[in-house]
Structures are given as structure tokens and as C-alpha cells.
Write an enzyme that holds these catalytic residues in place. Structure first.
Site, PDB file in Angstrom:
ATOM      1  N   GLU A  86       1.651   9.544 -56.348  1.00  0.00           N
ATOM      2  CA  GLU A  86       2.106  10.735 -57.080  1.00  0.00           C
ATOM      3  C   GLU A  86       2.824  11.720 -56.166  1.00  0.00           C
ATOM      4  O   GLU A  86       2.414  12.878 -56.014  1.00  0.00           O
ATOM      5  CB  GLU A  86       0.914  11.406 -57.765  1.00  0.00           C
ATOM      6  CG  GLU A  86       0.315  10.549 -58.861  1.00  0.00           C
ATOM      7  CD  GLU A  86      -0.749  11.258 -59.686  1.00  0.00           C
ATOM      8  OE1 GLU A  86      -1.310  12.252 -59.211  1.00  0.00           O
ATOM      9  OE2 GLU A  86      -1.002  10.809 -60.817  1.00  0.00           O
ATOM     10  N   GLU A 134      -1.835   3.828 -62.945  1.00  0.00           N
ATOM     11  CA  GLU A 134      -2.989   4.595 -63.428  1.00  0.00           C
ATOM     12  C   GLU A 134      -2.822   4.951 -64.893  1.00  0.00           C
ATOM     13  O   GLU A 134      -1.753   5.395 -65.317  1.00  0.00           O
ATOM     14  CB  GLU A 134      -3.157   5.919 -62.652  1.00  0.00           C
ATOM     15  CG  GLU A 134      -3.555   5.749 -61.215  1.00  0.00           C
ATOM     16  CD  GLU A 134      -3.758   7.083 -60.497  1.00  0.00           C
ATOM     17  OE1 GLU A 134      -4.079   8.089 -61.162  1.00  0.00           O
ATOM     18  OE2 GLU A 134      -3.583   7.109 -59.271  1.00  0.00           O
TER      19      GLU A 134
HETATM   20  C1  BG6 Z   1      -4.136  11.013 -60.465  1.00  0.00           C
HETATM   21  C2  BG6 Z   1      -4.558  10.634 -59.081  1.00  0.00           C
HETATM   22  O1  BG6 Z   1      -3.574  12.265 -60.349  1.00  0.00           O
HETATM   23  O2  BG6 Z   1      -5.092  11.235 -61.433  1.00  0.00           O
HETATM   24  C3  BG6 Z   1      -5.972  10.137 -58.973  1.00  0.00           C
HETATM   25  O3  BG6 Z   1      -3.665   9.714 -58.500  1.00  0.00           O
HETATM   26  C4  BG6 Z   1      -6.855  10.963 -59.873  1.00  0.00           C
HETATM   27  O4  BG6 Z   1      -6.337  10.202 -57.618  1.00  0.00           O
HETATM   28  C5  BG6 Z   1      -6.423  10.777 -61.309  1.00  0.00           C
HETATM   29  O5  BG6 Z   1      -8.214  10.703 -59.740  1.00  0.00           O
HETATM   30  C6  BG6 Z   1      -7.270  11.526 -62.312  1.00  0.00           C
HETATM   31  O6  BG6 Z   1      -7.424  12.858 -61.944  1.00  0.00           O
HETATM   32  P1  BG6 Z   1      -8.856  13.535 -61.825  1.00  0.00           P
HETATM   33  O7  BG6 Z   1      -8.610  14.886 -61.313  1.00  0.00           O
HETATM   34  O8  BG6 Z   1      -9.433  13.504 -63.183  1.00  0.00           O
HETATM   35  O9  BG6 Z   1      -9.636  12.682 -60.881  1.00  0.00           O
END
Ligand code: BG6
Length: 505
Positions: A196, A398
Site C-alpha cells: 500500500e 487483500e
Molecule cells: C491494509 C494493510 O491496509 O489493511 C494491512 O495492508 C491491514 O496491513 C489491513 O491489516 C486491514 O487494516 P486494519 O487496520 O483493520 O488491520
């Protein structure tokens, strides 16, 4: 309609070293910025006047860092313990294999390989750890897809050099990338450079390694907005570092592929007012910008006006643009969680909003307990937009839902909300593939519960595998299968054809 995903489609899950490994001071590992990410749980938010539905970032400023070092007893740093994957990787990978994973997206902790980030000689114990993890994955036929830098810049580089503000960090990153590419060239076929990379606009503690001073609100947020000169300079240096890693990968492991990673922010106009649509265009530019450079190998036309009017001057070295041109990525990866609503802000030239969670609510969409909208159709829309723009293969690095899980008396976790989220997103992913978008894999974020990136909570759970640990590290650490475990297993076994939630659990 029966869903047909391409043969060999890479189903799997995604994690990051700093959110799972723990063992922050074992095996010769050096400190990383993520070791100073403090817990911001609901209680903290209440006590410190946090925004009700906005994600706070648990980053530290320079002042906080000094206090964290002097008085560690005042703070809680859950990422230091993660879920202990450093010691439990065999058990965890066996569970991924049981779900039928074809791919496991993970990251290497830079400071496990080079404790200061810029050491000449790598730490053999750190290298051996990842050898063991990759071997374990291959035992089950799971393909590792490896991020070089996921929000955990070595602390030494952040503190001494301002992270990627300095060219020293670019050189150190290339050195690090060459070490791991050489070491794992027989074991890893898919690489990503920076996680990201665009998050530098909304979160100070990203892979940029920037730590700011200055006014801090009660949550420790100090750089949502502003610091554009530093941020865009650091980003430029990251573009160069990323391109050098791409070139190194092509040279060292010609059969491997290396991609980018964009936190994709799909924006909708609040109304049919052209001004609102203009705001969408502005915001879009701040998202596309990162992939435009990494995939097209040049700075897009629209940034010039933003740079000029905001007096941003990017220092470039002579061969930077050649490297960026020669270091274009082979494929695109994105994280996709939610969509945003845009209302015109009155600017004639764009300014990045710098917020992770939008102030404006979409009345047509539900949202998670952390205020993240759930928008499966937006997934299809965004995939079409990306493919239309780049015509490169796409991997979903993701996608997932952070939720509060309830453990029944008999130990079961009936997470139908997670199953719904998964099903709806896989349906729309299928639609996008039918539309003609070339997607070759999908990795669920956090297939095993892990420490949240934004808040360092365990309470916000993404996993199909439950980990018995709370925000403060209490619990047995025991792993157990949620209902979604069996659902995802069935989805993978049918290559996405069977999405019915008829799991007996
Ligand atoms: C993305 C990241 O922004 O979202 C992850 O690459 C992150 O590292 C995921 O865990 C979800 O965000 P959060 O804050 O709910 O863990």
C-alpha cells in the site's frame, strides 16, 4: 449461474510479518517502526476523545517515540508479540493447507534480515527462518507471494535517515532486496515491493519510514494532512527503490514476477453535481498516481499542476526516470476493503484528503463496526477500472472483514457475517473475470486472526482461524476453526463454483 474461475486460480490468504510474527527481539532481529505502534482500543479512543467511526492510526511521533523508549512500561505494543507466528508457523501453515490454500501472501521483516536496515552482512538466523517458512509452504504445494516491505521499516533508518526521505534508505533497500532475491530465487516466484505505497498520504507509519514532529491530536495522529513536500519526496524515492528491486528481480530470478501493491480507493460522487464528480477525479488521481508510475514507468501529466501549485519540488537523480521506466512491475496487486463518497471541497486543484475512512456515509451500503463500508459491487467496478487502465494481470493481495467474533460456550465461532462478506466479494470477483478482467489470484486478508494494522487490536478479527489472544496478549494462543474456515475450504475445493453457505458446523 455456476461460477467458473480460471484453472490454477490462486486462492489463499494474506498476512504481514509485523502483524503475525511477534518475537520482535529474537533471532537477531533489529527494531522496526512497527514495534512502536501502540494499542488504540475502544477504551483508549473513549479516553482520548477518538473519532467514533474513524480509524485512528497508532503511529508514534518523534516525541512519542522518545517517551516510548524511555518509559516502555507506559505503553502497549501488541505487534511485538503478534500471534507468535515466528514459533507457530508450522501449525498455522498446516491449517492453511487444510483450507486448500494455493497461495500465501506474507512479508519478510527487513530488520530480521538486516537488523539496522543497512548492515552489509545479513543475519543468517533471519534468512533461515524464511527458508523454513517457504519450505513448509512448498511441502503443501502452497505458493509464497512475498512483500518486501509491509509497514515495518527498520527503526534505525527511520530515526537516523528519515526513512525514504533519504537516498541512503533507497540504497539500503536495494541491497536488502538483492539479498533476499538471491537467497530465495528457487523458492519464491511472486514478489511485491511496497505494501500500500499510497498509504503515506493517510498514515505516517507506513513503509515510507517517515516519522513527523508537530501538532498531535489526542490519538497521536499528526500527519493525515500536509507534509506534502516530504511525503512526495519519500514516495519518489520509494518509486526508485521499487524500480531497482524490480530490475534486480528480473536479473536475479528471471522466471519470477514482481508486482506493486495499491490500497485501491474507489470513489463515488455524492450527487450528480459535476463538482462532486470533479472531486472524484481529484481523489482518483491521488490513488492512480502510484500505480501509474509503477506500471507505466512515468509521472502522470496531472501531478505537475498539483506539484507546481503546492510548491512541491521533487529532487531527482539523473538516472531516476530511466530506472523507473526500466523497473515497471509485471502485475498489479490491490487491497480492496471499501468505497468512498466524495463531495466537492471548493478547490480548483486537487488536494489529497488524507483520510482512511470517509466522513460521508453511503446510505446504500452497510458498514463494519469500524465504519468501513461493505461494497461488493464496488469490487467489480474497481477491478474493471484497473484492468482498463493498465491491462496487466491482477492479484487481489487483500480483501476481508474486520469484525468482533463471539465464542460460543462449546467453543464454536459462527461467523456468518464473514461468510456473507466473502461470498459477495467472490461473486463480484467472478463477475469481473467474466467481464474480461485478468485476475489470477485472491488472498483473504488475515485468514488467521492477527494484530490490526490501524489500531493494534486483536479484538478486530479477520480470521477464519480463531486465535485465543486478546488485545493485551492474554489467552492461550490456541488456534481453532471458525465456521468460515469450512466455508472457504469448500469455495477453494470447488474453484469458486460452490458458494452456497450450507456448512454444517
Ligand atoms: C491494509 C494493510 O491496509 O489493511 C494491512 O495492508 C491491514 O496491513 C489491513 O491489516 C486491514 O487494516 P486494519 O487496520 O483493520 O488491520
Amino acid at each position: 449461474m455456476n461460477k467458473r474461475f480460471p484453472e490454477g486460480f490462486l486462492w489463499g490468504g494474506s498476512t504481514a510479518a509485523n502483524q503475525v510474527e511477534g518475537a520482535y527481539n529474537e533471532g537477531g532481529r533489529g527494531l522496526a517502526t512497527s514495534d512502536f505502534a501502540r494499542l488504540v482500543d475502544a477504551e483508549t479512543r473513549k479516553r482520548e476523545g477518538g473519532f467514533e467511526e474513524r480509524e485512528p492510526h497508532n503511529a508514534a511521533t518523534k516525541g512519542m517515540l522518545a517517551d516510548m523508549k524511555a518509559h516502555p512500561e507506559h505503553w502497549e505494543f501488541p505487534k511485538r508479540r503478534g500471534i507468535d507466528f515466528y514459533h507457530t508457523y508450522k501449525e498455522d501453515i498446516a491449517l492453511f493447507a487444510e483450507m486448500g490454500f494455493k497461495v500465501f501472501r506474507m512479508s519478510i521483516s527487513w530488520s530480521r534480515i538486516l537488523p539496522n536496515g543497512d548492515d552489509e552482512i545479513p543475519n543468517e538466523e533471519g534468512l533461515q527462518f524464511y527458508d523454513d517458512v517457504f519450505d513448509e509452504l512448498h511441502r503443501y504445494g502452497i505458493e509464497p507471494l512475498v512483500t518486501l516491505s509491509h509497514f515495518d521499516t527498520p527503526l534505525h533508518l527511520a530515526e537516523e535517515y528519515g526513512g525514504f526521505l533519504s537516498r541512503h534508505t533507497v540504497k539500503a533497500f536495494e541491497h536488502y532486496a538483492r539479498i533476499v532475491l538471491n537467497r530465495y530465487k528457487e523458492k519464491v516466484r511472486y514478489w511485491l515491493t511496497f505494501n500500500e505505497i499510497n498509504n503515506v498520504l493517510s498514515n505516517p507509519f507506513t513503509s515510507s519510514g517517515l516519522i513527523f514532529d508537530g501538532p498531535v491530536n489526542p490519538l497521536g495522529q499528526n500527519s493525515y494532512i500536509g507534509h506534502w513536500q516530504e511525503k512526495f519526496q519519500a514516495v519518489h524515492n520509494q518509486f526508485v527503490a521499487s524500480a531497482l528491486a524490480v530490475k534486480a528481480c528480473h536479473e536475479i530470478a528471471p522466471d519470477a514476477k514482481i508486482g506493486n501493491m495499491l490500497c485501491r480507493l474507489e470513489n463515488y460522487a455524492e450527487s450528480a453535481r459535476p463538482e462532486d464528480q470533479l472531486q472524484v477525479l481529484f481523489e482518483d488521481h491521488f490513488n492512480w498516481f502510484f500505480t501509474d508510475v509503477q506500471a507505466k514507468g512515468e509521472y502522470p501529466y496531472y501531478m505537475k499542476r498539483f506539484f507546481d501549485e503546492n510548491h512541491i519540488h521533487i529532487n531527482m537523480e539523473e538516472d531516476d526516470m530511466d530506472n523507473i521506466r526500466e523497473g515497471k512491475v509485471d502485475f498489479i496487486t490491490i487491497s480492496y476493503y471499501m468505497t468512498y463518497i466524495m463531495r466537492y471541497k471548493g478547490d480548483t486543484v486537487p488536494k489529497p484528503t488524507g483520510r482512511l475512512v470517509s466522513d460521508l456515509k453511503n446510505p446504500y451500503l452497510p458498514k463494519s463496526e469500524w465504519g468501513w463500508t461493505v461494497d461488493p459491487i464496488g469490487f467489480r467496478i474497481t477491478l474493471n477500472h484497473i484492468y482498463d487502465r493498465y491491462h496487466l494481470p491482477i492479484f487481489i493481495s487483500e480483501n476481508g472483514l474486520g469484525a468482533v467474533d463471539h465464542v460460543e460456550e462449546d467453543g464454536r465461532i459462527i461467523d456468518d457475517y464473514r461468510i456473507d462478506y466473502l461470498r459477495q466479494h467472490v461473486e463480484q470477483l467472478h463477475e469481473a473475470i467474466e467481464d474480461g478482467v485478468d485476475v489470477f489470484g485472491y488472498a483473504w486478508w488475515g485468514p488467521i486472526d492477527l494484530v490490526s494494522s490501524g489500531t493494534s487490536e486483536m479484538y478486530k478479527r479477520y480470521g477464519m482461524i480463531y486465535v485465543d489472544l486478546d488485545d493485551h496478549g492474554s489467552g492461550t494462543g490456541k488456534r481453532s476453526r471458525k465456521k468460515s474456515f469450512f466455508y472457504y475450504k469448500k469455495v477453494i475445493a470447488s474453484n469458486g463454483a460452490d458458494l452456497e453457505n450450507d456448512i454444517a458446523y
